[in-house]
Design a protein around this motif. Structure first.
Motif, PDB file in Angstrom:
ATOM      1  N   GLY A 239     -11.932  10.144  17.286  1.00 12.70           N
ATOM      2  CA  GLY A 239     -12.175   9.260  16.194  1.00 12.70           C
ATOM      3  C   GLY A 239     -12.118   7.783  16.313  1.00 12.70           C
ATOM      4  O   GLY A 239     -11.662   7.136  17.255  1.00 12.70           O
ATOM      5  N   VAL A 240     -12.424   7.249  15.219  1.00 11.60           N
ATOM      6  CA  VAL A 240     -12.158   5.778  15.210  1.00 11.60           C
ATOM      7  C   VAL A 240     -11.188   5.590  14.242  1.00 11.60           C
ATOM      8  O   VAL A 240     -10.888   6.212  12.990  1.00 11.60           O
ATOM      9  N   CYS A 241     -10.284   4.537  14.450  1.00  9.64           N
ATOM     10  CA  CYS A 241      -9.041   4.533  13.726  1.00  9.64           C
ATOM     11  C   CYS A 241      -9.297   2.984  13.063  1.00  9.64           C
ATOM     12  O   CYS A 241      -9.812   1.994  13.415  1.00  9.64           O
ATOM     13  N   GLY A 242      -8.415   3.145  12.016  1.00 11.43           N
ATOM     14  CA  GLY A 242      -8.176   1.662  11.056  1.00 11.43           C
ATOM     15  C   GLY A 242      -8.326   2.044   9.703  1.00 11.43           C
ATOM     16  O   GLY A 242      -8.867   3.058   9.356  1.00 11.43           O
ATOM     17  N   GLY A 243      -7.611   1.016   8.873  1.00  7.20           N
ATOM     18  CA  GLY A 243      -8.036   1.293   7.291  1.00  7.20           C
ATOM     19  C   GLY A 243      -6.788   2.135   7.079  1.00  7.20           C
ATOM     20  O   GLY A 243      -5.557   1.955   7.439  1.00  7.20           O
ATOM     21  N   ALA A 244      -7.012   2.846   5.731  1.00  5.20           N
ATOM     22  CA  ALA A 244      -5.994   3.632   5.066  1.00  5.20           C
ATOM     23  C   ALA A 244      -6.308   4.855   4.442  1.00  5.20           C
ATOM     24  O   ALA A 244      -7.340   5.216   4.668  1.00  5.20           O
ATOM     25  N   GLY A 245      -5.296   5.531   4.123  1.00  2.80           N
ATOM     26  CA  GLY A 245      -5.837   7.133   3.648  1.00  2.80           C
ATOM     27  C   GLY A 245      -5.602   7.273   2.229  1.00  2.80           C
ATOM     28  O   GLY A 245      -5.183   6.505   1.486  1.00  2.80           O
ATOM     29  N   LEU A 246      -5.639   8.642   1.925  1.00  2.00           N
ATOM     30  CA  LEU A 246      -5.546   9.161   0.516  1.00  2.00           C
ATOM     31  C   LEU A 246      -4.008   9.167   0.058  1.00  2.00           C
ATOM     32  O   LEU A 246      -3.279   9.531   0.801  1.00  2.00           O
ATOM     33  N   TYR A 247      -3.987   8.947  -1.301  1.00  2.00           N
ATOM     34  CA  TYR A 247      -2.530   9.266  -1.881  1.00  2.00           C
ATOM     35  C   TYR A 247      -2.691  10.573  -2.328  1.00  2.00           C
ATOM     36  O   TYR A 247      -3.283  10.717  -3.361  1.00  2.00           O
ATOM     37  N   ASP A 248      -1.876  11.432  -1.723  1.00  2.00           N
ATOM     38  CA  ASP A 248      -2.000  12.928  -2.094  1.00  2.00           C
ATOM     39  C   ASP A 248      -0.536  13.343  -2.158  1.00  2.00           C
ATOM     40  O   ASP A 248       0.292  12.725  -2.084  1.00  2.00           O
ATOM     41  N   THR A 249      -0.354  14.604  -2.434  1.00  2.00           N
ATOM     42  CA  THR A 249       1.094  15.201  -2.404  1.00  2.00           C
ATOM     43  C   THR A 249       1.156  15.432  -0.980  1.00  2.00           C
ATOM     44  O   THR A 249       0.427  15.572  -0.387  1.00  2.00           O
ATOM     45  N   PRO A 250       2.593  15.500  -0.705  1.00  2.00           N
ATOM     46  CA  PRO A 250       3.129  15.760   0.732  1.00  2.00           C
ATOM     47  C   PRO A 250       2.664  17.120   1.200  1.00  2.00           C
ATOM     48  O   PRO A 250       2.109  17.272   2.291  1.00  2.00           O
TER      49      PRO A 250
ATOM     50  N   TRP B  58       1.100  -0.879   0.023  1.00  2.00           N
ATOM     51  CA  TRP B  58       0.044  -0.018  -0.009  1.00  2.00           C
ATOM     52  C   TRP B  58       0.916   1.220  -0.074  1.00  2.00           C
ATOM     53  O   TRP B  58       0.757   2.414   0.599  1.00  2.00           O
ATOM     54  N   SER B  59       1.963   1.200  -0.695  1.00  2.00           N
ATOM     55  CA  SER B  59       2.744   2.227  -1.018  1.00  2.00           C
ATOM     56  C   SER B  59       2.266   3.612  -1.418  1.00  2.00           C
ATOM     57  O   SER B  59       2.778   4.561  -1.271  1.00  2.00           O
ATOM     58  N   HIS B  60       1.233   3.596  -2.094  1.00  2.00           N
ATOM     59  CA  HIS B  60       0.531   4.524  -2.673  1.00  2.00           C
ATOM     60  C   HIS B  60      -0.278   5.290  -1.634  1.00  2.00           C
ATOM     61  O   HIS B  60      -0.958   6.625  -1.855  1.00  2.00           O
ATOM     62  N   VAL B  61      -0.610   4.748  -0.569  1.00  2.00           N
ATOM     63  CA  VAL B  61      -1.352   5.534   0.422  1.00  2.00           C
ATOM     64  C   VAL B  61      -0.769   6.297   1.569  1.00  2.00           C
ATOM     65  O   VAL B  61       0.409   5.803   1.924  1.00  2.00           O
ATOM     66  N   ARG B  62      -1.472   7.309   1.784  1.00  2.00           N
ATOM     67  CA  ARG B  62      -0.617   8.313   2.984  1.00  2.00           C
ATOM     68  C   ARG B  62      -1.382   7.749   4.307  1.00  2.00           C
ATOM     69  O   ARG B  62      -2.563   7.823   4.513  1.00  2.00           O
ATOM     70  N   LEU B  63      -0.376   7.979   5.213  1.00  2.00           N
ATOM     71  CA  LEU B  63      -0.799   7.834   6.508  1.00  2.00           C
ATOM     72  C   LEU B  63      -1.521   8.989   7.157  1.00  2.00           C
ATOM     73  O   LEU B  63      -1.014  10.140   6.807  1.00  2.00           O
ATOM     74  N   PHE B  64      -2.264   8.639   8.160  1.00  2.00           N
ATOM     75  CA  PHE B  64      -2.692   9.925   8.792  1.00  2.00           C
ATOM     76  C   PHE B  64      -2.017  10.134  10.398  1.00  2.00           C
ATOM     77  O   PHE B  64      -2.593  10.806  11.203  1.00  2.00           O
ATOM     78  N   SER B  65      -1.114   9.377  10.481  1.00  2.00           N
ATOM     79  CA  SER B  65      -0.077   9.451  11.388  1.00  2.00           C
ATOM     80  C   SER B  65       1.354  10.363  10.939  1.00  2.00           C
ATOM     81  O   SER B  65       1.581   9.924   9.911  1.00  2.00           O
ATOM     82  N   THR B  66       1.793  11.226  11.726  1.00  2.00           N
ATOM     83  CA  THR B  66       2.964  11.862  11.432  1.00  2.00           C
ATOM     84  C   THR B  66       4.176  11.175  11.354  1.00  2.00           C
ATOM     85  O   THR B  66       4.126  10.095  12.442  1.00  2.00           O
TER      86      THR B  66
ATOM     87  N   TYR C  83      -9.807  -6.641  -2.432  1.00  2.00           N
ATOM     88  CA  TYR C  83      -9.776  -6.356  -0.869  1.00  2.00           C
ATOM     89  C   TYR C  83      -8.842  -5.251  -0.602  1.00  2.00           C
ATOM     90  O   TYR C  83      -8.511  -5.062   0.777  1.00  2.00           O
ATOM     91  N   ARG C  84      -8.381  -4.546  -1.372  1.00  2.00           N
ATOM     92  CA  ARG C  84      -7.443  -3.413  -1.202  1.00  2.00           C
ATOM     93  C   ARG C  84      -7.985  -2.104  -1.781  1.00  2.00           C
ATOM     94  O   ARG C  84      -8.605  -1.949  -2.632  1.00  2.00           O
ATOM     95  N   VAL C  85      -7.393  -0.856  -1.104  1.00  2.00           N
ATOM     96  CA  VAL C  85      -7.558   0.296  -1.849  1.00  2.00           C
ATOM     97  C   VAL C  85      -6.764   0.414  -2.994  1.00  2.00           C
ATOM     98  O   VAL C  85      -5.647   0.162  -2.866  1.00  2.00           O
ATOM     99  N   PRO C  86      -7.621   0.735  -4.192  1.00  2.00           N
ATOM    100  CA  PRO C  86      -7.026   0.726  -5.401  1.00  2.00           C
ATOM    101  C   PRO C  86      -5.991   1.858  -5.563  1.00  2.00           C
ATOM    102  O   PRO C  86      -6.228   2.993  -5.167  1.00  2.00           O
ATOM    103  N   ASN C  87      -4.990   1.368  -6.289  1.00  2.00           N
ATOM    104  CA  ASN C  87      -3.660   2.373  -6.682  1.00  2.00           C
ATOM    105  C   ASN C  87      -4.187   3.079  -8.091  1.00  2.00           C
ATOM    106  O   ASN C  87      -3.629   2.444  -9.177  1.00  2.00           O
ATOM    107  N   LEU C  88      -5.091   4.124  -7.959  1.00  2.00           N
ATOM    108  CA  LEU C  88      -5.279   4.747  -9.245  1.00  2.00           C
ATOM    109  C   LEU C  88      -4.414   5.592 -10.124  1.00  2.00           C
ATOM    110  O   LEU C  88      -4.548   5.888 -11.026  1.00  2.00           O
TER     111      LEU C  88
END
Length: 440
Positions: free
Chosen positions: A415-426, A50-58, A184-189
């Motif tokens: 908040g509720v935690c789990g899953g993955a996040g958006l792939y966006d610019t830094p 899931w390298s394309h996904v951005r984390l919501f932890s810093t 079963y994964r967030v797609p890497n568009l």
């Protein structure tokens, strides 16, 4: 074959992901020899998927202190603490350098197929606790090997065992047969082949967590792109939509996580996704044209879709631990003492207080499930919770009970935690527009 003395043996760590590598760093810091066994071809193999996904932890929440101490003499430069890395950033800029420092203490292409006590199956009591652990390993080159250990830390995660679409916890009827159109994964568009799979098509997204938010938001982005005309999402929820459906929003102490929920809400509000609420999937049926129709337990049928993305959580793979005496909660498949603290019916990741070796212990002394693996089916995990877990566990293995029992972590509260996040610019992520998962 003579069995070596237990005190001379390493601690085997299963999994070279963020928590497994952190465990190894803490072991090294305590003067205990680790041996990390990773099934994938590289360290952090699951994170790289899931390298394309951005984390919501810093970054400040994603680097373990003992690992940082191990990396410092190498000239490693710690990333900006306030930045939000993608999975690829996390792997390349921290996890791989950490694995490199650990060197031959990390073995890749090594799948653990079984763990037991030497010469003792699950039934035998006699002299059990005095025996070292035996670990059966299948290597990528076809070799099989038996290794011995003084203790076992299983940090293998849950990535390889996603939960199915069926609301009863079993695959929906027809789900396996529809595998060519189910993910079963967030797609890497950003991948042209993946993008072509979803562009201009109708896609059902099953799930209500951060991963589902991500899929909805990214499909909405595709719908607004030049090549995405006709792209439509169908959000399938087992419950209704309420004020808490989209998470903590602007009140979330993890801003990128809150922004992720808001992005999903915007996708629905803009008409890029329709919601099917109270829909408990029982079957997937094929139309004559090859499309899929989702059927609910109450008989409702959705209009045909081209693709289905199932994001209903993960569960631990326990088959390799069948000869070990584990104490697991009957619902969550988490350690019995930990389960009440992480029950998603009662807790978000902010209301799970930090915990350690005592909550993670099992009837089989010397075995610990840590990281996502320890949470069983609960989606409330934060990476820094896992770092605190392994700090405590390793202190206990070193005989430092005072340190093992001490809490050294403060968690965010919303908040509720789990899953993955958006792939966006830094840049967008630093402004809170990104998203991401708590951990791998």
């Amino acid at each position: 074959m003579n069995t070596p003395a237990t005190a001379e043996l390493p601690v085997v760590v299963i999994g070279a992901g963020p928590i497994g590598l952190a465990a190894a760093a803490h072991l090294v810091d305590r003067g205990i020899e680790p041996l990390v066994l990773e099934a994938g071809p590289t360290a952090a193999a699951a994170v790289r998927e899931w390298s394309h996904v951005r984390l919501f932890s810093t970054w400040g929440e994603l680097v373990d202190p003992a690992a940082e101490k191990l990396l410092a003499p190498t000239g490693w430069a710690k990333p900006d603490a306030g930045g939000y890395p993608s999975g690829g950033d996390w792997a390349d800029d921290y996890l791989q350098p950490l694995a490199d420092v650990l060197g031959d203490k990390v073995r890749t292409g090594a799948t653990v197929t079984g763990v037991s006590r030497s010469g003792r199956d699950r039934v035998v009591d006699a002299d059990r606790g005095a025996q070292p652990f035996v670990i059966h390993v299948a290597h990528a080159d076809g070799r099989e090997e038996r290794l011995f250990a003084r203790a076992v830390i299983d940090a293998s995660g849950t990535w390889t065992t996603p939960s199915p679409a069926g609301a009863d916890g079993l695959p929906a009827l027809g789900e396996r047969a529809a595998a060519d159109h189910v993910s079963y994964r967030v797609p890497n568009l950003k991948d042209p082949a993946v993008r072509a799979r979803y562009a201009g098509r109708r896609t059902a997204v099953i799930g209500s967590g951060a991963s589902a938010f991500t899929a909805l938001a990214t499909l909405a982005d595709l719908a607004g792109a030049d090549d995405g005309a006709g792209t439509k999402g169908v959000w399938v929820l087992r419950r209704g939509i309420s004020g808490s459906t989209f998470g903590g929003g602007e009140a979330d102490q993890l801003p990128a996580r809150g922004a992720l929920g808001l992005a999903a809400k915007a996708a629905v509000d803009a008409g890029h996704a329709d919601a099917a609420t109270g829909f408990r999937t029982a079957a997937m049926e094929r139309t004559a044209e090859g499309r899929l129709v989702l059927v609910a337990e109450d008989g409702r049928r959705l209009d045909p879709v081209d693709e289905v993305i199932v994001l209903t959580g993960f569960r631990p793979g326990l088959s390799h631990l069948s000869e070990i005496r584990l104490g697991l909660d009957e619902r969550l498949e988490a350690p019995v003492a930990l389960a009440p603290l992480i029950d998603p019916n009662q807790h978000s990741c902010g209301t799970v207080y930090p915990h350690g070796h005592r909550e993670l212990s099992h009837p089989e002394q010397g075995v610990y499930l840590v990281g996502m693996k320890s949470y069983g089916r609960a989606p409330t995990f934060l990476a820094m919770t896992g770092y605190e877990q392994v700090r405590s566990v390793v202190a206990a293995l070193a005989g430092d009970t005072d340190s093992a029992d001490r809490v050294e972590l403060t968690l965010p509260e919303t908040g509720v935690c789990g899953g993955a996040g958006l792939y966006d610019t830094p840049a967008e992520a630093e402004q809170g527009a990104g998203g991401g998962c708590c951990g791998s």
